[in-house]
Design an enzyme around this catalytic site. Structure first.
Site, mmCIF file in Angstrom:
data_model
loop_
_atom_site.group_PDB
_atom_site.id
_atom_site.type_symbol
_atom_site.label_atom_id
_atom_site.label_comp_id
_atom_site.label_asym_id
_atom_site.label_seq_id
_atom_site.Cartn_x
_atom_site.Cartn_y
_atom_site.Cartn_z
ATOM 1 N N LYS A 155 0.836 -1.201 0.000
ATOM 2 C CA LYS A 155 0.000 0.000 0.000
ATOM 3 C C LYS A 155 0.879 1.263 0.000
ATOM 4 C CE LYS A 155 -3.233 2.455 2.920
ATOM 5 N NZ LYS A 155 -3.119 2.716 4.343
ATOM 6 N N ASP B 47 -7.256 1.165 1.005
ATOM 7 C CA ASP B 47 -7.331 1.469 2.434
ATOM 8 C C ASP B 47 -8.734 1.087 2.917
ATOM 9 O OD1 ASP B 47 -9.087 3.412 1.607
ATOM 10 O OD2 ASP B 47 -8.196 5.015 2.792
#
Ligand code: SF4
Length: 214
Positions: free
Chosen positions: A122, A141
């Site tokens: 991420k 997210d």
């Protein structure tokens, strides 16, 4: 093009109209600042990270500043973001490797970024997409996970699998912006507890529209 891809593109189009300003909400002026801010953003709001980095980035300007700082001092400087010991360790480890292996520059490839301590997929996607405009994937997210499920874009739970579904549905040119758009929509309309379906521009495209507890 399949129906699902067509629907995904319509979703992107409507979100682009609704949120023309959607962008990375972590303040930064360089790839290094974005890397540090993204590490600090784990389990912390972007607003709080921005408060902390407004003074942090004045004090620490290069990878060497982070790498050579006493750990206790860096920990104190980032303490309000939580998990500050681990985060300080990640920042210092990443900065040392940037100095030792990458000539002092934040690397520009997924593989090299994943080699930095404390950097997972991420974080690497955030840095590549927003500091370098390299579409390496979709940042997943909590907002992106929730909205992807409600919008029927992915039935997966694991971020890597959600990302795989999204990259399969969307053209590469939408990958970077898509997370900003979903995050903006998740904050404003498709909220975690009470999605405001009555004022949602995606209601006609959304299988979860008006469902109890959507
Ligand atoms: S219609 Fe409701 S559940 Fe679907 S995206 Fe909009 S706010 Fe979220």
């Amino acid at each position: 093009m399949g129906d699902e891809k067509r629907r995904a593109r319509k979703i992107v189009g409507r979100l682009r109209e609704a949120y023309p300003e959607a962008r990375c909400s972590l303040n930064h002026e360089s790839p290094l600042e974005l890397l540090v801010a993204t590490i600090l953003s784990a389990q912390c709001t972007d607003e709080r990270v921005n408060v902390v980095t407004s003074s942090l980035f004045r004090k620490y300007r290069t990878w060497e500043d982070y790498a050579s700082a006493p750990a206790s001092e860096l920990e104190a400087d980032i303490r309000p973001t939580g998990f500050f010991r681990n985060k300080a360790k990640s920042i210092q480890g990443a900065c040392r490797r940037i100095g030792e292996r990458h000539g002092g520059r934040v690397p520009r490839s997924m593989e090299e970024l994943l080699g930095l301590p404390g950097v997972a997929r991420k974080t690497a996607n955030v840095v590549l997409g927003n500091a370098y405009r390299i579409a390496s994937g979709v940042v997943v997210d909590t907002h992106v996970s929730r909205l992807s499920a409600r919008l029927g874009l992915s039935g997966e739970k694991a971020p890597e699998k959600i990302e795989r579904d999204l990259t399969g549905l969307l053209p590469e040119s939408d990958w970077i912006d898509f997370s900003h758009l979903l995050i903006a929509h998740g904050r404003k309309v498709c909220k975690a507890r009470t999605p405001l379906c009555g004022e949602c521009v995606l209601a006609k495209l959304c299988p979860a529209a008006f469902a109890a507890g959507a």
